[in-house]
Design a protein around this motif. Structure first.
Motif, PDB file in Angstrom:
ATOM      1  N   SER A 132     -26.890 -55.758  70.901  1.00  0.00           N
ATOM      2  CA  SER A 132     -27.477 -56.648  70.220  1.00  0.00           C
ATOM      3  C   SER A 132     -26.902 -56.541  68.804  1.00  0.00           C
ATOM      4  N   ILE A 188     -32.835 -59.072  68.221  1.00  0.00           N
ATOM      5  CA  ILE A 188     -33.583 -57.921  67.574  1.00  0.00           C
ATOM      6  C   ILE A 188     -32.991 -56.513  68.069  1.00  0.00           C
ATOM      7  N   THR A 210     -33.987 -55.589  74.206  1.00  0.00           N
ATOM      8  CA  THR A 210     -33.630 -56.800  74.639  1.00  0.00           C
ATOM      9  C   THR A 210     -34.234 -57.346  75.833  1.00  0.00           C
ATOM     10  N   ASP A 213     -26.139 -62.274  74.510  1.00  0.00           N
ATOM     11  CA  ASP A 213     -26.758 -60.750  74.622  1.00  0.00           C
ATOM     12  C   ASP A 213     -27.692 -60.652  75.848  1.00  0.00           C
TER      13      ASP A 213
HETATM   14 MG   LIG Z   1     -30.389 -55.333  72.684  1.00  0.00          MG
END
Ligand SMILES: [Mg+2]
Ligand SMILES: Nc1nc2c(ncn2[C@@H]2O[C@H](COP(=O)(O)OP(=O)(O)OP(=O)(O)O)[C@@H](O)[C@H]2O)c(=O)[nH]1
Length: 291
Positions: free
Chosen positions: A18, A31, A39, A58
């Motif tokens: 991320s 985040i 995530t 992501d």
């Molecule tokens: Mg992540």
């Protein structure tokens, strides 16, 4: 002709996927916390340059576990691999490769799409074992670039490599877009990041965030948000609320400030805590949350 590609970012939990998505796109989109399994969704970040457009996806960290919650996330990673043009495989070079890394690397050798492997966290001392690991995998997994998603080191070289390897095509999103997340999702993620960070020793994985109401008042230019931090047990509610409500207040204030940066309106965040017993075992809810 310009380049255009979907790029799935995969790797073990906490590898820095991320952080890398955010650095590549130049915006805080996904985040980040020091906790593994932060995530839970496919979070898209868009990079548009004169040479083309890359849409990074992501994904949750690849984690070997048979629990329902983890299986949903694993399915999501497999789905992201199917929908992609290229794979960006992120390795945390400060942690020695273990069985999980072997399993993931093995899976990626079967990929039809180009795989670009990066050794992340090169700003910190590397752990032993990576040379032997690459001796087994380098042929099938493309060159191992050393990067630091945190400092930006090696990122320009990585962008060059990504654009070179990408297929030709037209952009998929307008050039001013840097993400396609809807407002409720972004808001819930910002709250979840704060809630995880402030409950990191106790229940970071037992919570999710639900945005119940988003109301805009054009007269006062106010965006009124009602959201819930949902925990697994009644007894966990007190932990999130904290003594005298201090903890939930801190989460609310920090999240509200960050949300305010994203919207033109003034923000009022009404944040509450509720329990939903065993939510991590509920398939229908997991299908809605992990997507
Ligand atoms: Mg992540
Ligand atoms: N030193 C250093 N730390 C990094 C770097 N990239 C990420 N981190 C840290 O590693 C931790 C995990 O980062 P994330 O970006 O959330 O990792 P992730 O792979 O998305 O993790 P999951 O979503 O849980 O799978 C955070 O504390 C980051 O600040 C880096 O290049 N160098």
């Amino acid at each position: 002709m310009s380049k255009s590609a979907f790029v799935a970012i995969v790797g073990r939990p906490s590898a820095g996927k991320s952080t890398l998505l955010n650095t590549l796109c130049g915006e805080k989109i996904s985040i980040v916390t020091p906790l593994p399994q932060t995530t839970r969704n496919k979070v898209r970040g868009i990079l548009t340059e004169s040479r083309g457009q890359l849409v990074f996806v992501d994904t949750p960290g690849f984690h070997d576990s048979q629990r329902k919650f983890n299986l949903h996330m694993r399915d999501l990673v497999s789905g992201a691999l199917e929908e992609t043009d290229m794979v960006l495989y992120v390795i945390d070079a400060t942690r020695s490769p273990g069985q999980e890394e072997q399993a993931l690397a093995q899976l990626l050798t079967q990929e039809d799409h180009p795989v670009i492997t990066v050794l992340n966290k090169s700003d910190a001392p590397p752990a032993p074992g990576w040379e032997d690991f690459f001796a087994t995998f380098r042929d099938s997994n493309a060159p191992g670039l050393s990067i630091s998603a945190a400092t930006g080191q090696g990122i320009e070289a990585l962008k060059d490599l990504l654009f070179e390897s990408a297929p030709e095509g037209d952009p998929m999103y307008p050039e001013e877009y840097y993400t396609d997340q809807d407002p409720s999702f972004r808001i819930s993620e910002i709250i979840r990041e704060q809630a995880m960070l402030r409950n990191r020793d106790e229940i970071p994985h037992s919570l999710y965030v639900e945005v119940a109401d988003l109301e805009e008042d054009p007269d006062t230019n106010l965006l009124w948000i009602r959201a819930f931090i949902v925990v697994e047990r009644e007894s966990q509610k007190g932990i999130v609320v904290g003594k005298g409500g201090t903890q939930i207040k801190a989460i609310r204030q920090t999240a509200q400030k960050e949300i305010a940066r994203l919207f033109p309106q003034k923000i009022h965040l009404d944040l509450r805590v509720k329990a939903s017993p065993k939510w991590r075992n509920k398939d229908a809810l997991l299908r809605r949350l992990i997507r």
